[in-house]
Design a protein around this motif. Sequence first.
Motif, PDB file in Angstrom:
ATOM      1  N   GLU A 306      94.154  40.897  60.521  1.00  0.00           N
ATOM      2  CA  GLU A 306      92.855  40.275  60.778  1.00  0.00           C
ATOM      3  C   GLU A 306      91.995  41.066  61.755  1.00  0.00           C
ATOM      4  OE1 GLU A 306      91.644  37.723  59.150  1.00  0.00           O
ATOM      5  OE2 GLU A 306      93.482  37.403  58.010  1.00  0.00           O
ATOM      6  N   GLY A 307      92.056  42.393  61.665  1.00  0.00           N
ATOM      7  CA  GLY A 307      91.252  43.216  62.547  1.00  0.00           C
ATOM      8  C   GLY A 307      91.793  43.330  63.951  1.00  0.00           C
ATOM      9  N   ASN A 308      92.935  42.716  64.226  1.00  0.00           N
ATOM     10  CA  ASN A 308      93.525  42.763  65.559  1.00  0.00           C
ATOM     11  C   ASN A 308      94.619  43.828  65.629  1.00  0.00           C
ATOM     12  OD1 ASN A 308      91.890  40.583  66.261  1.00  0.00           O
ATOM     13  ND2 ASN A 308      93.423  39.100  65.572  1.00  0.00           N
ATOM     14  N   ASN A 309      95.054  44.137  66.832  1.00  0.00           N
ATOM     15  CA  ASN A 309      96.129  45.113  66.999  1.00  0.00           C
ATOM     16  C   ASN A 309      96.952  44.794  68.235  1.00  0.00           C
ATOM     17  OD1 ASN A 309      94.301  46.021  69.006  1.00  0.00           O
ATOM     18  ND2 ASN A 309      93.399  47.441  67.562  1.00  0.00           N
ATOM     19  N   ARG A 310      98.043  45.508  68.389  1.00  0.00           N
ATOM     20  CA  ARG A 310      98.952  45.285  69.510  1.00  0.00           C
ATOM     21  C   ARG A 310      99.393  46.629  70.063  1.00  0.00           C
ATOM     22  NH1 ARG A 310     103.397  42.821  65.347  1.00  0.00           N
ATOM     23  NH2 ARG A 310     104.005  44.772  64.358  1.00  0.00           N
ATOM     24  N   ALA A 335      91.898  41.991  69.382  1.00  0.00           N
ATOM     25  CA  ALA A 335      91.648  43.412  69.190  1.00  0.00           C
ATOM     26  C   ALA A 335      91.772  44.120  70.539  1.00  0.00           C
ATOM     27  CB  ALA A 335      90.259  43.629  68.605  1.00  0.00           C
ATOM     28  N   LEU A 336      92.870  44.844  70.731  1.00  0.00           N
ATOM     29  CA  LEU A 336      93.067  45.611  71.963  1.00  0.00           C
ATOM     30  C   LEU A 336      92.442  46.984  71.800  1.00  0.00           C
ATOM     31  CD1 LEU A 336      96.796  44.805  72.802  1.00  0.00           C
ATOM     32  CD2 LEU A 336      94.753  43.561  73.483  1.00  0.00           C
ATOM     33  N   ARG A 337      91.848  47.484  72.856  1.00  0.00           N
ATOM     34  CA  ARG A 337      91.279  48.837  72.819  1.00  0.00           C
ATOM     35  C   ARG A 337      91.021  49.288  74.245  1.00  0.00           C
ATOM     36  NH1 ARG A 337      85.518  48.308  72.808  1.00  0.00           N
ATOM     37  NH2 ARG A 337      84.888  46.117  72.803  1.00  0.00           N
ATOM     38  N   GLY A 338      90.561  50.535  74.370  1.00  0.00           N
ATOM     39  CA  GLY A 338      90.261  51.071  75.688  1.00  0.00           C
ATOM     40  C   GLY A 338      91.453  51.055  76.612  1.00  0.00           C
ATOM     41  N   VAL A 339      92.656  51.345  76.089  1.00  0.00           N
ATOM     42  CA  VAL A 339      93.871  51.240  76.886  1.00  0.00           C
ATOM     43  C   VAL A 339      94.014  52.445  77.815  1.00  0.00           C
ATOM     44  CG1 VAL A 339      96.381  51.005  76.843  1.00  0.00           C
ATOM     45  CG2 VAL A 339      94.995  49.933  75.062  1.00  0.00           C
ATOM     46  N   SER A 356      89.473  41.898  72.893  1.00  0.00           N
ATOM     47  CA  SER A 356      88.295  41.291  72.281  1.00  0.00           C
ATOM     48  C   SER A 356      88.694  40.209  71.286  1.00  0.00           C
ATOM     49  CB  SER A 356      87.454  42.355  71.560  1.00  0.00           C
ATOM     50  OG  SER A 356      86.948  43.300  72.478  1.00  0.00           O
ATOM     51  N   VAL A 357      87.993  39.087  71.339  1.00  0.00           N
ATOM     52  CA  VAL A 357      88.213  37.976  70.416  1.00  0.00           C
ATOM     53  C   VAL A 357      87.066  37.957  69.412  1.00  0.00           C
ATOM     54  CG1 VAL A 357      88.417  35.469  70.194  1.00  0.00           C
ATOM     55  CG2 VAL A 357      89.416  36.646  72.174  1.00  0.00           C
ATOM     56  N   TRP A 358      87.434  37.884  68.135  1.00  0.00           N
ATOM     57  CA  TRP A 358      86.422  37.867  67.085  1.00  0.00           C
ATOM     58  C   TRP A 358      85.836  36.477  66.921  1.00  0.00           C
ATOM     59  CZ3 TRP A 358      84.753  42.358  65.399  1.00  0.00           C
ATOM     60  CH2 TRP A 358      85.609  43.458  65.421  1.00  0.00           C
ATOM     61  N   GLU A 359      84.521  36.382  66.894  1.00  0.00           N
ATOM     62  CA  GLU A 359      83.859  35.138  66.494  1.00  0.00           C
ATOM     63  C   GLU A 359      83.842  35.050  64.982  1.00  0.00           C
ATOM     64  OE1 GLU A 359      79.288  33.745  66.500  1.00  0.00           O
ATOM     65  OE2 GLU A 359      80.162  34.031  68.497  1.00  0.00           O
ATOM     66  N   ALA A 421      87.677  47.069  60.882  1.00  0.00           N
ATOM     67  CA  ALA A 421      88.466  48.229  60.457  1.00  0.00           C
ATOM     68  C   ALA A 421      88.566  49.261  61.562  1.00  0.00           C
ATOM     69  CB  ALA A 421      87.818  48.859  59.215  1.00  0.00           C
ATOM     70  N   ALA A 422      87.439  49.422  62.305  1.00  0.00           N
ATOM     71  CA  ALA A 422      87.467  50.381  63.419  1.00  0.00           C
ATOM     72  C   ALA A 422      88.400  49.901  64.510  1.00  0.00           C
ATOM     73  CB  ALA A 422      86.062  50.574  63.973  1.00  0.00           C
ATOM     74  N   GLU A 423      88.382  48.592  64.806  1.00  0.00           N
ATOM     75  CA  GLU A 423      89.286  48.071  65.818  1.00  0.00           C
ATOM     76  C   GLU A 423      90.734  48.296  65.416  1.00  0.00           C
ATOM     77  OE1 GLU A 423      88.674  47.024  68.643  1.00  0.00           O
ATOM     78  OE2 GLU A 423      86.569  46.455  68.702  1.00  0.00           O
ATOM     79  N   LYS A 424      90.994  48.073  64.111  1.00  0.00           N
ATOM     80  CA  LYS A 424      92.362  48.251  63.634  1.00  0.00           C
ATOM     81  C   LYS A 424      92.810  49.684  63.753  1.00  0.00           C
ATOM     82  CE  LYS A 424      95.119  47.667  59.438  1.00  0.00           C
ATOM     83  NZ  LYS A 424      95.114  47.173  58.069  1.00  0.00           N
ATOM     84  N   GLU A 425      91.843  50.599  63.427  1.00  0.00           N
ATOM     85  CA  GLU A 425      92.193  52.020  63.533  1.00  0.00           C
ATOM     86  C   GLU A 425      92.449  52.422  64.967  1.00  0.00           C
ATOM     87  OE1 GLU A 425      89.408  54.468  61.568  1.00  0.00           O
ATOM     88  OE2 GLU A 425      90.047  56.298  62.572  1.00  0.00           O
TER      89      GLU A 425
END
Length: 425
Positions: A306-310, A335-339, A356-359, A421-425
């Motif tokens: 769902e566009g999220n990641n870990r 969606a985790l990023r900027g780690v 980030s939480v998707w609306e 898709a970008a968040e997932k990548e």
Amino acid sequence: EPPQPRDEFQGRGETGTGGENAQGFHPDAAPTPQGGALVDNAPENADPAVTGFGRGGAVSAGGYEGGVFMSWCEDVAARSEENRSGLVWSAYLDGKWSEPALVHDDKTADYAPRVLAVGDTVYLLWQNAGREFTAPFTAEEYAASMDIYAAVYKNGQITGVTNLSAGCAGYCGLHSLSLDNKGRVVAQWVCNSDGSLFFEEGENRAYQAVFSGGGWQPAVQQAAAAAPGQPFPPLFPGLTARAEGGDDEEALDIAGVSFYRRESGELCCLRGGKEEVLTPGRPVPAFDAAAGGDGVFLYWLSSAGEGNNRLEGLYYAPKTGKKSEPAVYLDEKTALRGVSAAMDKNGIVLLAYQSSVWEDAARAVIASTDLKIAALPLPDPAFLRGAGTLWLVLAAAAGIVLAAGGVLLALLLRRRRASPAAEKE
């Protein structure tokens, strides 16, 4: 559309008066394995950088016991839209975070912080726009104004703010901090003559400045970088190029060990001339690493649907060749990023990241982004036992694209949301 203005921090622990979208700061956010929110409703392009400083610490029920320094890009509501990304810092001591304060308040935009701790001193490096901007302007004009600034944190204060690239005409990025073989702090960056954000046009040249005698020495040009459109040579310590299956793959050289991915995606290392597969039969995406004490923590983001990641990772001991099994360390169903990761001399990994939480994931609408902090203890206390060499390395490979395109954040990310898709990548 640009985001609605948000209040600046009104004081320690205050959330301001901007309603549900106001930035909220939590001074009691102790770094724990589960992670905790330091800033509610943080900017989507906060790009945090974290490091431990002092004697290192341990993880207890109350959180990390040691000093932590963190810097990130805040949304400075008092400024105009084109200049609102301001670099702030906060230090965690005795279980409390200090009130966030601007590193250098020159009213211009800041991006892509880098931090490196040596003892109780923290060195900062970041991109700083050379002037205030008012639309209209081109991306090349904006990029060409970008300089590389440095500063030092010690005893609760920021000092020694210096424009290292004052003599470099063009866009400055691809910056990193490291220690040389004399134990000196070295700042390195690349300057593009044409203001090309991704160094694809014009002339690229590498520079470095050394901190010595209590200050930064004048920058020295090291070499001409790669021709436009060609892979960069190994300009920085810890970054090399490795050919696998005919393709150039990025690799990290840390503590005498080269970590890289095979063409199949498996994470490997080359130690003493012998290859070892760290994730056999399991491909991983682009990875990064943090090193300290006698260990290395390798980490990457994987899909959680769902566009999220870990966040997944493993520990490796270069002196002994021991490794832990790959494991999931953060899975918030967001969606985790900027780690950003750093390992202290006791093997504790500190993580700063954006959650980030998707609306509406299908429409790429983000409801909120929180800035969080976590601390990971060693999976086995005896993992690094018997080793006695201190490795201090700042890995720059995975952050290259982010650093190169740092100034695009104000120009693009304020006008469109990242896709699932970008968040997932």
